[in-house]
Write a protein that holds these residues in place. Structure first.
Motif, PDB file in Angstrom:
ATOM      1  N   VAL A   1      -5.353  -3.056  -3.318  1.00 31.62           N
ATOM      2  CA  VAL A   1      -4.610  -1.870  -2.879  1.00 31.62           C
ATOM      3  C   VAL A   1      -4.688  -0.761  -3.925  1.00 31.62           C
ATOM      4  CG1 VAL A   1      -2.250  -1.027  -2.484  1.00 31.62           C
ATOM      5  CG2 VAL A   1      -3.091  -3.030  -1.238  1.00 31.62           C
ATOM      6  N   GLU A   2      -4.547  -1.091  -5.200  1.00 34.18           N
ATOM      7  CA  GLU A   2      -4.644  -0.063  -6.245  1.00 34.18           C
ATOM      8  C   GLU A   2      -6.007   0.616  -6.210  1.00 34.18           C
ATOM      9  OE1 GLU A   2      -1.523  -1.691  -9.630  1.00 34.18           O
ATOM     10  OE2 GLU A   2      -3.589  -2.416  -9.696  1.00 34.18           O
ATOM     11  N   ASP A   3      -7.067  -0.164  -6.062  1.00 36.67           N
ATOM     12  CA  ASP A   3      -8.427   0.362  -6.005  1.00 36.67           C
ATOM     13  C   ASP A   3      -8.582   1.305  -4.803  1.00 36.67           C
ATOM     14  OD1 ASP A   3     -11.182   0.779  -6.155  1.00 36.67           O
ATOM     15  OD2 ASP A   3     -11.699  -1.283  -5.586  1.00 36.67           O
ATOM     16  N   ALA A   4      -8.183   0.840  -3.620  1.00 42.87           N
ATOM     17  CA  ALA A   4      -8.338   1.653  -2.405  1.00 42.87           C
ATOM     18  C   ALA A   4      -7.426   2.877  -2.414  1.00 42.87           C
ATOM     19  CB  ALA A   4      -8.081   0.792  -1.170  1.00 42.87           C
ATOM     20  N   ALA A   5      -6.231   2.736  -2.966  1.00 45.35           N
ATOM     21  CA  ALA A   5      -5.295   3.868  -3.006  1.00 45.35           C
ATOM     22  C   ALA A   5      -5.859   5.000  -3.857  1.00 45.35           C
ATOM     23  CB  ALA A   5      -3.939   3.415  -3.534  1.00 45.35           C
ATOM     24  N   GLU A   6      -6.448   4.666  -4.991  1.00 48.88           N
ATOM     25  CA  GLU A   6      -7.063   5.701  -5.832  1.00 48.88           C
ATOM     26  C   GLU A   6      -8.209   6.376  -5.100  1.00 48.88           C
ATOM     27  OE1 GLU A   6      -8.104   4.069  -9.634  1.00 48.88           O
ATOM     28  OE2 GLU A   6      -6.024   3.547 -10.099  1.00 48.88           O
ATOM     29  N   GLY A   7      -9.046   5.574  -4.433  1.00 47.04           N
ATOM     30  CA  GLY A   7     -10.157   6.149  -3.670  1.00 47.04           C
ATOM     31  C   GLY A   7      -9.688   7.023  -2.525  1.00 47.04           C
ATOM     32  N   LEU A   8      -8.639   6.590  -1.835  1.00 45.66           N
ATOM     33  CA  LEU A   8      -8.086   7.376  -0.735  1.00 45.66           C
ATOM     34  C   LEU A   8      -7.532   8.701  -1.245  1.00 45.66           C
ATOM     35  CD1 LEU A   8      -7.182   7.778   2.208  1.00 45.66           C
ATOM     36  CD2 LEU A   8      -5.095   6.469   1.627  1.00 45.66           C
ATOM     37  N   LEU A   9      -6.825   8.670  -2.351  1.00 46.02           N
ATOM     38  CA  LEU A   9      -6.270   9.911  -2.892  1.00 46.02           C
ATOM     39  C   LEU A   9      -7.383  10.881  -3.279  1.00 46.02           C
ATOM     40  CD1 LEU A   9      -3.863  11.621  -3.592  1.00 46.02           C
ATOM     41  CD2 LEU A   9      -3.730  10.449  -5.801  1.00 46.02           C
TER      42      LEU A   9
ATOM     43  N   ALA B   1       0.835  -1.207   0.000  1.00 47.38           N
ATOM     44  CA  ALA B   1       0.000   0.000   0.000  1.00 47.38           C
ATOM     45  C   ALA B   1       0.869   1.256   0.000  1.00 47.38           C
ATOM     46  CB  ALA B   1      -0.933  -0.008   1.204  1.00 47.38           C
ATOM     47  N   HIS B   2       1.932   1.234   0.775  1.00 50.77           N
ATOM     48  CA  HIS B   2       2.873   2.349   0.843  1.00 50.77           C
ATOM     49  C   HIS B   2       3.441   2.652  -0.547  1.00 50.77           C
ATOM     50  CE1 HIS B   2       6.622   4.021   3.196  1.00 50.77           C
ATOM     51  NE2 HIS B   2       6.402   4.708   2.104  1.00 50.77           N
ATOM     52  N   GLY B   3       3.944   1.627  -1.213  1.00 53.78           N
ATOM     53  CA  GLY B   3       4.551   1.800  -2.535  1.00 53.78           C
ATOM     54  C   GLY B   3       3.567   2.258  -3.596  1.00 53.78           C
ATOM     55  N   VAL B   4       2.378   1.668  -3.587  1.00 56.14           N
ATOM     56  CA  VAL B   4       1.355   2.040  -4.569  1.00 56.14           C
ATOM     57  C   VAL B   4       0.914   3.487  -4.343  1.00 56.14           C
ATOM     58  CG1 VAL B   4      -1.041   1.610  -5.290  1.00 56.14           C
ATOM     59  CG2 VAL B   4       0.548  -0.314  -5.006  1.00 56.14           C
ATOM     60  N   PHE B   5       0.647   3.837  -3.089  1.00 53.59           N
ATOM     61  CA  PHE B   5       0.181   5.189  -2.793  1.00 53.59           C
ATOM     62  C   PHE B   5       1.269   6.224  -3.084  1.00 53.59           C
ATOM     63  CE2 PHE B   5      -1.592   8.537   0.088  1.00 53.59           C
ATOM     64  CZ  PHE B   5      -2.806   8.675  -0.558  1.00 53.59           C
ATOM     65  N   GLN B   6       2.515   5.885  -2.772  1.00 53.86           N
ATOM     66  CA  GLN B   6       3.619   6.807  -3.049  1.00 53.86           C
ATOM     67  C   GLN B   6       3.729   7.089  -4.547  1.00 53.86           C
ATOM     68  OE1 GLN B   6       5.862   8.339  -0.575  1.00 53.86           O
ATOM     69  NE2 GLN B   6       5.862   9.624  -2.411  1.00 53.86           N
ATOM     70  N   LYS B   7       3.576   6.056  -5.378  1.00 62.45           N
ATOM     71  CA  LYS B   7       3.641   6.257  -6.834  1.00 62.45           C
ATOM     72  C   LYS B   7       2.479   7.132  -7.310  1.00 62.45           C
ATOM     73  CE  LYS B   7       4.469   3.941 -11.246  1.00 62.45           C
ATOM     74  NZ  LYS B   7       3.715   4.910 -12.030  1.00 62.45           N
ATOM     75  N   LEU B   8       1.288   6.912  -6.750  1.00 64.05           N
ATOM     76  CA  LEU B   8       0.158   7.777  -7.110  1.00 64.05           C
ATOM     77  C   LEU B   8       0.456   9.233  -6.758  1.00 64.05           C
ATOM     78  CD1 LEU B   8      -3.048   5.806  -6.015  1.00 64.05           C
ATOM     79  CD2 LEU B   8      -2.271   6.293  -8.349  1.00 64.05           C
ATOM     80  N   LEU B   9       1.023   9.441  -5.577  1.00 66.04           N
ATOM     81  CA  LEU B   9       1.363  10.805  -5.152  1.00 66.04           C
ATOM     82  C   LEU B   9       2.404  11.425  -6.075  1.00 66.04           C
ATOM     83  CD1 LEU B   9       1.610  10.318  -1.288  1.00 66.04           C
ATOM     84  CD2 LEU B   9      -0.299  11.284  -2.601  1.00 66.04           C
TER      85      LEU B   9
ATOM     86  N   GLY C   1       1.974  14.629  -8.629  1.00 64.60           N
ATOM     87  CA  GLY C   1       2.694  15.806  -8.165  1.00 64.60           C
ATOM     88  C   GLY C   1       2.298  16.236  -6.756  1.00 64.60           C
ATOM     89  N   LEU C   2       1.848  15.291  -5.949  1.00 59.55           N
ATOM     90  CA  LEU C   2       1.374  15.612  -4.598  1.00 59.55           C
ATOM     91  C   LEU C   2       2.279  15.064  -3.495  1.00 59.55           C
ATOM     92  CD1 LEU C   2      -2.436  14.963  -5.152  1.00 59.55           C
ATOM     93  CD2 LEU C   2      -1.317  17.177  -4.800  1.00 59.55           C
ATOM     94  N   HIS C   3       3.493  14.650  -3.857  1.00 58.37           N
ATOM     95  CA  HIS C   3       4.390  14.035  -2.873  1.00 58.37           C
ATOM     96  C   HIS C   3       4.833  15.007  -1.781  1.00 58.37           C
ATOM     97  CE1 HIS C   3       6.726  15.508  -6.272  1.00 58.37           C
ATOM     98  NE2 HIS C   3       7.646  15.840  -5.387  1.00 58.37           N
ATOM     99  N   ASP C   4       4.744  16.303  -2.008  1.00 58.45           N
ATOM    100  CA  ASP C   4       5.070  17.276  -0.960  1.00 58.45           C
ATOM    101  C   ASP C   4       3.863  17.571  -0.070  1.00 58.45           C
ATOM    102  OD1 ASP C   4       7.725  17.589  -1.735  1.00 58.45           O
ATOM    103  OD2 ASP C   4       7.233  19.201  -3.138  1.00 58.45           O
ATOM    104  N   GLU C   5       2.664  17.447  -0.623  1.00 60.95           N
ATOM    105  CA  GLU C   5       1.444  17.741   0.127  1.00 60.95           C
ATOM    106  C   GLU C   5       0.950  16.553   0.952  1.00 60.95           C
ATOM    107  OE1 GLU C   5       1.756  20.650  -3.089  1.00 60.95           O
ATOM    108  OE2 GLU C   5       1.789  18.493  -3.135  1.00 60.95           O
ATOM    109  N   ILE C   6       1.277  15.341   0.517  1.00 56.48           N
ATOM    110  CA  ILE C   6       0.832  14.133   1.219  1.00 56.48           C
ATOM    111  C   ILE C   6       2.042  13.234   1.413  1.00 56.48           C
ATOM    112  CG2 ILE C   6      -0.729  12.142   1.179  1.00 56.48           C
ATOM    113  CD1 ILE C   6      -2.447  13.715  -0.879  1.00 56.48           C
ATOM    114  N   GLN C   7       2.281  12.836   2.653  1.00 51.97           N
ATOM    115  CA  GLN C   7       3.392  11.935   2.970  1.00 51.97           C
ATOM    116  C   GLN C   7       2.835  10.590   3.396  1.00 51.97           C
ATOM    117  OE1 GLN C   7       5.660  14.063   5.929  1.00 51.97           O
ATOM    118  NE2 GLN C   7       6.300  15.611   4.466  1.00 51.97           N
TER     119      GLN C   7
END
Length: 165
Positions: free
Chosen positions: A142-150, A19-27, A31-37
């Motif tokens: 995880v891909e499905d939930a990560a997109e929804g979370l973002l 989940a960490h890796g998938v969400f980090q790539k989405l961020l 271009g949101l890696h500074d706004e969301i950690q």
């Protein structure tokens, strides 16, 4: 100030680092890696300092997610003050987190799959003792939930016009 997300499973070597890796790539892609950690941890202490399971890494890499730099750590009480979202992979880990949570905790605590749009499942199954297909199933969920979370974070915190993806 950045929004902080922590993904939690039992050992922090399969589900939560995925989940960490998938969400980090989405961020990064949005271009949101500074706004969301993002970070990940386990409720157990068996694997502290270890890399994610090789099967998790291989499955993730097949979809262009690199987990190689991640190292397992155990969730701690300070995480409840540091993170805005602490998301468990299953009910058992959620119960452990709820037992650790203090009254001063500011975080939103819940199940990660709450944010999934394409499944009715509530828990990300632990693939550790199963076959290779379990790691692909974890990635799908995880891909499905990560997109929804973002989408949720962007909409609720005014980032990326609520539509980063």
């Amino acid at each position: 100030m950045a929004i902080k997300v922590l993904f939690v499973c039992l050992g922090n070597i399969c589900r939560s680092p995925t989940a960490h890796g998938v969400f980090q790539k989405l961020l990064n892609d949005a271009g949101l890696h500074d706004e969301i950690q993002v970070d990940s941890a386990g409720t157990g202490d068996w694997h502290i300092g270890r890399s994610p399971d090789q099967r998790s890494q291989a499955a993730a890499l097949s979809r262009q997610y690199d987990l190689s730099s991640l190292r397992a750590r155990q969730v701690c009480k300070a995480d409840f003050q540091t993170f805005d979202y602490i998301l468990a992979m299953d009910e058992c880990n959620l119960a452990d987190l709820q037992a650790m949570r203090t009254h001063q905790a500011k975080c939103e605590l819940g199940l990660f799959l709450t944010y999934a749009k394409h499944t009715a499942r509530r828990e990300v199954p632990d693939p550790y003792y199963g076959g290779e297909q379990g790691f692909d199933e974890v990635l799908d969920l995880v891909e499905d939930a990560a997109e929804g979370l973002l989408h949720h974070i962007c909409a609720h915190h005014g980032l990326g016009n609520g539509a980063a993806l």
